[in-house]
Enzyme design. Sequence first.
Site, short mmCIF file in Angstrom:
data_model
loop_
_atom_site.label_atom_id
_atom_site.label_comp_id
_atom_site.label_asym_id
_atom_site.label_seq_id
_atom_site.Cartn_x
_atom_site.Cartn_y
_atom_site.Cartn_z
N SER A 20 0.84 -1.20 0.00
CA SER A 20 0.00 0.00 0.00
C SER A 20 0.87 1.25 0.00
O SER A 20 2.08 1.18 0.24
CB SER A 20 -0.89 0.00 1.24
OG SER A 20 -0.10 0.30 2.37
N LYS A 21 0.23 2.36 -0.27
CA LYS A 21 0.91 3.65 -0.27
C LYS A 21 1.56 3.88 1.10
O LYS A 21 2.66 4.39 1.20
CB LYS A 21 -0.12 4.74 -0.56
CG LYS A 21 0.46 6.07 -0.89
CD LYS A 21 -0.63 7.03 -1.26
CE LYS A 21 -1.24 7.71 -0.05
NZ LYS A 21 -0.30 8.47 0.78
N ARG A 22 0.86 3.45 2.13
CA ARG A 22 1.38 3.64 3.49
C ARG A 22 2.69 2.87 3.72
O ARG A 22 3.57 3.34 4.41
CB ARG A 22 0.33 3.24 4.52
CG ARG A 22 -0.24 4.46 5.25
CD ARG A 22 -1.46 4.13 6.05
NE ARG A 22 -2.58 3.76 5.18
CZ ARG A 22 -3.27 2.64 5.27
NH1 ARG A 22 -2.98 1.75 6.19
NH2 ARG A 22 -4.28 2.39 4.46
N GLU A 41 -1.74 16.25 0.43
CA GLU A 41 -0.76 15.20 0.76
C GLU A 41 0.06 14.79 -0.47
O GLU A 41 -0.52 14.51 -1.51
CB GLU A 41 -1.53 14.00 1.30
CG GLU A 41 -0.71 13.06 2.13
CD GLU A 41 -1.58 11.90 2.62
OE1 GLU A 41 -2.30 12.09 3.59
OE2 GLU A 41 -1.54 10.83 1.98
#
Length: 518
Positions: A274-276, A297
């Site tokens: 994921s982006k996280r 963001e």
Amino acid sequence: MPLPAAFKCFIFAAMDKKPRLRFAPSPTGGLHIGGVRTVLYNYLFAKQHGGDFVLRIEDTDQGRFVAGAEEYIYETLHWCGLEPDESPLKPGLFGPYRQSERKPLYRNYADQLIDRGLAYYAFDTPEELEHRRKTTPNFQYNVATRAGLRNSLTLTDQEVKILIEKGIPYTIRIRMPENEEIRFTDMIRGELVFQTSLVDDKVLLKADGMPTYHLAVVVDDFLMEITHVFRGEEWLSSAPVHILLWKHLYGEDKMPRWAHLPLILKPDGNGKLSKRDGDRLGFPVFAMDWTDPRNGEKTTGFKERGFLPEAFINFLALQGWNDGTEQEVFSLEELILKFSIDRVHKGGAKFNYEKAKWFNSEWIKKLPVTHYLPQVKASLEQQGISVKKDDQLKTVMELVRDRCSLLSDFAGQSAFFFRYPATIDLASVQPKWNEQKNLFFAELIRTYELIPRWEHEELERTFKEIAAVNEIKTGELMLPLRIMLVGQKSGPGVFHIAEVLGRKETFDRIRKGLQLLS
Ligand code: GLU
């Protein structure tokens, strides 16, 4: 594991017409590398078989619309060199290519399904459904629950008519059959079977008259004559709904071939990347920088991190596929020739950023430096170094490229060619410094002043000769020279450096070094 030959025949027998493949993103944000890999596999297959690659924008979910996301998709595909044959920007015979512009096309199909008893009206309000979700664990609108909900299966025809006439909002849902099996052959996973009773009655048409993804994707794949659907594994659970819709609306023989691509996993293999994960572990997950207009963001992209599109594509192609040999470095042209969907793995591919960088360093070495010189020039400019002569920068880039795995490494590796080093690592030379070495460098300058051709072989030979005459080991002298010219221990061959710096700058730096050491 490659699929059996008989299965391959089946895949290719179905390809008597020119294949048409599509990438159908929803413009809801930046493009995750998994999405780019989906583009790539679609593109490679289409091109290998002389077919078309179509870009369709699936923007029926107006609530999730994000400004700039569509443009971002075009720019990413352009950067990757994966240009669609048809798209909203390049319409072909099957437009419009944005679903929001195709709205009038879908209603008719939903009505058709209602008339044939294959779909139904559902009048439950969002609040009622929310209440169900809260009170019933794992609530699903499906074969088991629909008989207890407010829809045209439980209301009389008269009641339904009145509700519709009154303008009460409704959705149209597919009526999943009870206890049937839906079978299909996935080009990667082989034969798959789904039980209809376990699949929920997905909404096909929303209260605002917009189709959901499920209806729109089938209608559009049909109308756009799509022959193969390659998409992420996350869509596998929706496949039975799509297949049923294909059977109901167009007949199974018209259906495209399906391939559900494996996920790109977190580096430890635990779940989808994921982006996280990227933010947490410090690597990009999007193709290019993306700023979310809703909250400002910023997410870094591979492009801005210093990746070449050739390397990015090459890396992605191998996240889930290989050609069965040891070969890893492939150009787009080679990938078009060698890609085969039956060699795509079923299991997820663990994301490996170090490997991505390895591909980039290979491509940095493989391509002519002029190919990426403008980016390097720009990053030097950002450091306040403006290089006037491209030829000089080209020479420098050729000298340092073996030490760069990202384009952004070039500025750090080559700044000293263009300005005096910010720091000089005297500490690694000072302890062994002596008068004899001082005299050697003074003599070196005097001799270097006289050499006719300022080039590295000549400089090295002269250097070694003087060292021999003075009975000093060359090894003892090379490090001081390097520190004087570069400021630190690393860098390309020191005589190559001197050649590029030129006679005057080399002397200036040696003189300055001698002053610092004395
Ligand atoms: N619109 C879907 C997405 O955003 C497309 C899925 C498909 O390719 O069927 O990924």
